[in-house]
Design a protein around this motif. Structure first.
Motif, PDB file in Angstrom:
ATOM      1  N   GLN A   1       0.827  -1.210   0.000  1.00  0.00           N
ATOM      2  CA  GLN A   1       0.000   0.000   0.000  1.00  0.00           C
ATOM      3  C   GLN A   1       0.862   1.261   0.000  1.00  0.00           C
ATOM      4  O   GLN A   1       0.555   2.229  -0.708  1.00  0.00           O
ATOM      5  CB  GLN A   1      -0.931  -0.005   1.210  1.00  0.00           C
ATOM      6  CG  GLN A   1      -2.010  -1.082   1.105  1.00  0.00           C
ATOM      7  CD  GLN A   1      -2.864  -1.133   2.342  1.00  0.00           C
ATOM      8  OE1 GLN A   1      -3.612  -0.191   2.595  1.00  0.00           O
ATOM      9  NE2 GLN A   1      -2.745  -2.203   3.106  1.00  0.00           N
ATOM     10  N   LEU A   2       1.931   1.260   0.785  1.00  0.00           N
ATOM     11  CA  LEU A   2       2.824   2.412   0.802  1.00  0.00           C
ATOM     12  C   LEU A   2       3.547   2.581  -0.533  1.00  0.00           C
ATOM     13  O   LEU A   2       3.712   3.695  -1.027  1.00  0.00           O
ATOM     14  CB  LEU A   2       3.852   2.275   1.926  1.00  0.00           C
ATOM     15  CG  LEU A   2       3.355   2.577   3.330  1.00  0.00           C
ATOM     16  CD1 LEU A   2       4.352   2.081   4.369  1.00  0.00           C
ATOM     17  CD2 LEU A   2       3.101   4.066   3.491  1.00  0.00           C
ATOM     18  N   SER A   3       3.973   1.484  -1.111  1.00  0.00           N
ATOM     19  CA  SER A   3       4.699   1.539  -2.374  1.00  0.00           C
ATOM     20  C   SER A   3       3.817   2.090  -3.491  1.00  0.00           C
ATOM     21  O   SER A   3       4.299   2.788  -4.386  1.00  0.00           O
ATOM     22  CB  SER A   3       5.225   0.158  -2.745  1.00  0.00           C
ATOM     23  OG  SER A   3       6.089   0.231  -3.852  1.00  0.00           O
ATOM     24  N   ALA A   4       2.531   1.806  -3.416  1.00  0.00           N
ATOM     25  CA  ALA A   4       1.600   2.294  -4.438  1.00  0.00           C
ATOM     26  C   ALA A   4       1.457   3.817  -4.410  1.00  0.00           C
ATOM     27  O   ALA A   4       1.044   4.411  -5.405  1.00  0.00           O
ATOM     28  CB  ALA A   4       0.231   1.635  -4.256  1.00  0.00           C
ATOM     29  N   THR A   5       1.820   4.431  -3.302  1.00  0.00           N
ATOM     30  CA  THR A   5       1.716   5.890  -3.200  1.00  0.00           C
ATOM     31  C   THR A   5       3.088   6.559  -3.309  1.00  0.00           C
ATOM     32  O   THR A   5       3.225   7.743  -3.026  1.00  0.00           O
ATOM     33  CB  THR A   5       1.057   6.303  -1.860  1.00  0.00           C
ATOM     34  OG1 THR A   5       1.905   5.906  -0.781  1.00  0.00           O
ATOM     35  CG2 THR A   5      -0.315   5.682  -1.706  1.00  0.00           C
ATOM     36  N   ARG A   6       4.070   5.799  -3.751  1.00  0.00           N
ATOM     37  CA  ARG A   6       5.449   6.265  -3.858  1.00  0.00           C
ATOM     38  C   ARG A   6       5.535   7.500  -4.753  1.00  0.00           C
ATOM     39  O   ARG A   6       4.863   7.606  -5.772  1.00  0.00           O
ATOM     40  CB  ARG A   6       6.283   5.143  -4.460  1.00  0.00           C
ATOM     41  CG  ARG A   6       7.741   5.432  -4.621  1.00  0.00           C
ATOM     42  CD  ARG A   6       8.446   4.280  -5.288  1.00  0.00           C
ATOM     43  NE  ARG A   6       8.239   3.015  -4.631  1.00  0.00           N
ATOM     44  CZ  ARG A   6       8.929   2.603  -3.555  1.00  0.00           C
ATOM     45  NH1 ARG A   6       9.854   3.368  -3.031  1.00  0.00           N
ATOM     46  NH2 ARG A   6       8.671   1.423  -3.025  1.00  0.00           N
ATOM     47  N   THR A   7       6.387   8.440  -4.367  1.00  0.00           N
ATOM     48  CA  THR A   7       6.642   9.617  -5.198  1.00  0.00           C
ATOM     49  C   THR A   7       7.858   9.350  -6.082  1.00  0.00           C
ATOM     50  O   THR A   7       8.649   8.448  -5.819  1.00  0.00           O
ATOM     51  CB  THR A   7       6.886  10.869  -4.335  1.00  0.00           C
ATOM     52  OG1 THR A   7       8.045  10.663  -3.524  1.00  0.00           O
ATOM     53  CG2 THR A   7       5.683  11.177  -3.453  1.00  0.00           C
TER      54      THR A   7
ATOM     55  N   ILE B   1      10.436   5.134   0.504  1.00  0.00           N
ATOM     56  CA  ILE B   1       9.337   5.399   1.432  1.00  0.00           C
ATOM     57  C   ILE B   1       9.966   5.962   2.705  1.00  0.00           C
ATOM     58  O   ILE B   1      10.867   5.357   3.280  1.00  0.00           O
ATOM     59  CB  ILE B   1       8.551   4.107   1.743  1.00  0.00           C
ATOM     60  CG1 ILE B   1       7.921   3.550   0.471  1.00  0.00           C
ATOM     61  CG2 ILE B   1       7.505   4.361   2.811  1.00  0.00           C
ATOM     62  CD1 ILE B   1       7.366   2.144   0.614  1.00  0.00           C
TER      63      ILE B   1
ATOM     64  N   GLU C   1       6.151   8.893   6.058  1.00  0.00           N
ATOM     65  CA  GLU C   1       5.049   8.256   5.328  1.00  0.00           C
ATOM     66  C   GLU C   1       4.582   7.000   6.057  1.00  0.00           C
ATOM     67  O   GLU C   1       3.373   6.734   6.137  1.00  0.00           O
ATOM     68  CB  GLU C   1       5.487   7.910   3.913  1.00  0.00           C
ATOM     69  CG  GLU C   1       5.709   9.134   3.054  1.00  0.00           C
ATOM     70  CD  GLU C   1       6.429   8.821   1.758  1.00  0.00           C
ATOM     71  OE1 GLU C   1       5.977   9.348   0.722  1.00  0.00           O
ATOM     72  OE2 GLU C   1       7.424   8.075   1.785  1.00  0.00           O
TER      73      GLU C   1
ATOM     74  N   PHE D   1       0.847   6.595   7.643  1.00  0.00           N
ATOM     75  CA  PHE D   1       0.019   5.465   7.246  1.00  0.00           C
ATOM     76  C   PHE D   1      -0.457   4.695   8.480  1.00  0.00           C
ATOM     77  O   PHE D   1      -1.644   4.370   8.601  1.00  0.00           O
ATOM     78  CB  PHE D   1       0.809   4.533   6.320  1.00  0.00           C
ATOM     79  CG  PHE D   1       0.039   3.321   5.887  1.00  0.00           C
ATOM     80  CD1 PHE D   1      -0.738   3.350   4.753  1.00  0.00           C
ATOM     81  CD2 PHE D   1       0.061   2.149   6.630  1.00  0.00           C
ATOM     82  CE1 PHE D   1      -1.467   2.250   4.355  1.00  0.00           C
ATOM     83  CE2 PHE D   1      -0.655   1.038   6.251  1.00  0.00           C
ATOM     84  CZ  PHE D   1      -1.421   1.092   5.102  1.00  0.00           C
TER      85      PHE D   1
ATOM     86  N   HIS E   1      -4.311   4.341   9.753  1.00  0.00           N
ATOM     87  CA  HIS E   1      -4.916   3.011   9.719  1.00  0.00           C
ATOM     88  C   HIS E   1      -4.894   2.312  11.080  1.00  0.00           C
ATOM     89  O   HIS E   1      -5.318   1.164  11.187  1.00  0.00           O
ATOM     90  CB  HIS E   1      -4.208   2.140   8.670  1.00  0.00           C
ATOM     91  CG  HIS E   1      -4.434   2.622   7.280  1.00  0.00           C
ATOM     92  ND1 HIS E   1      -5.533   2.268   6.541  1.00  0.00           N
ATOM     93  CD2 HIS E   1      -3.716   3.475   6.503  1.00  0.00           C
ATOM     94  CE1 HIS E   1      -5.475   2.856   5.359  1.00  0.00           C
ATOM     95  NE2 HIS E   1      -4.386   3.598   5.313  1.00  0.00           N
TER      96      HIS E   1
ATOM     97  N   ASP F   1      11.529  -1.956   1.024  1.00  0.00           N
ATOM     98  CA  ASP F   1      11.628  -0.816   0.130  1.00  0.00           C
ATOM     99  C   ASP F   1      12.994  -0.782  -0.562  1.00  0.00           C
ATOM    100  O   ASP F   1      13.079  -0.491  -1.748  1.00  0.00           O
ATOM    101  CB  ASP F   1      11.386   0.475   0.909  1.00  0.00           C
ATOM    102  CG  ASP F   1      11.203   1.668  -0.002  1.00  0.00           C
ATOM    103  OD1 ASP F   1      10.486   1.543  -1.021  1.00  0.00           O
ATOM    104  OD2 ASP F   1      11.772   2.721   0.299  1.00  0.00           O
TER     105      ASP F   1
END
Length: 84
Positions: free
Chosen positions: A35-41, A49, A53, A57, A61, A77
């Motif tokens: 889930q964190l990787s999907a929002t990576r900049t 990450i 962040e 998260f 959650h 990561d």
């Protein structure tokens, strides 16, 4: 340490196109990482990450992560970044 190694191996397998063997004990950490990787900049490439962040998260959650869990997420990561 064994969980970290098992998750890193699972991610390497996944990145190589194989079906990952995610240990039961690591499924929540795997899910958080995905889930964190999907929002990576991205800048000139993918950015890592950050601790901020991960903290945001977990706060949003309501995941009570311990420092060892954060270390595992950061290790995953790094595996992802090395392959990118």
């Amino acid at each position: 340490m064994r969980l970290r190694t098992a998750l890193e191996d699972a991610l390497r397998a996944h990145l190589a196109g194989a079906k990952p063997q995610v240990p039961e004990a690591g499924r929540d950490l795997w899910s958080i990482f995905v889930q964190l990787s999907a929002t990576r900049t991205y800048g000139y490439g993918p950015n890592p990450i950050s601790h901020a962040e991960i903290e945001a998260f977990c706060r949003l959650h309501r995941w009570p992560l311990e420092p060892r869990h954060v270390d595992i997420i950061r290790a995953l990561d790094q595996v992802w970044l090395d392959a990118a």
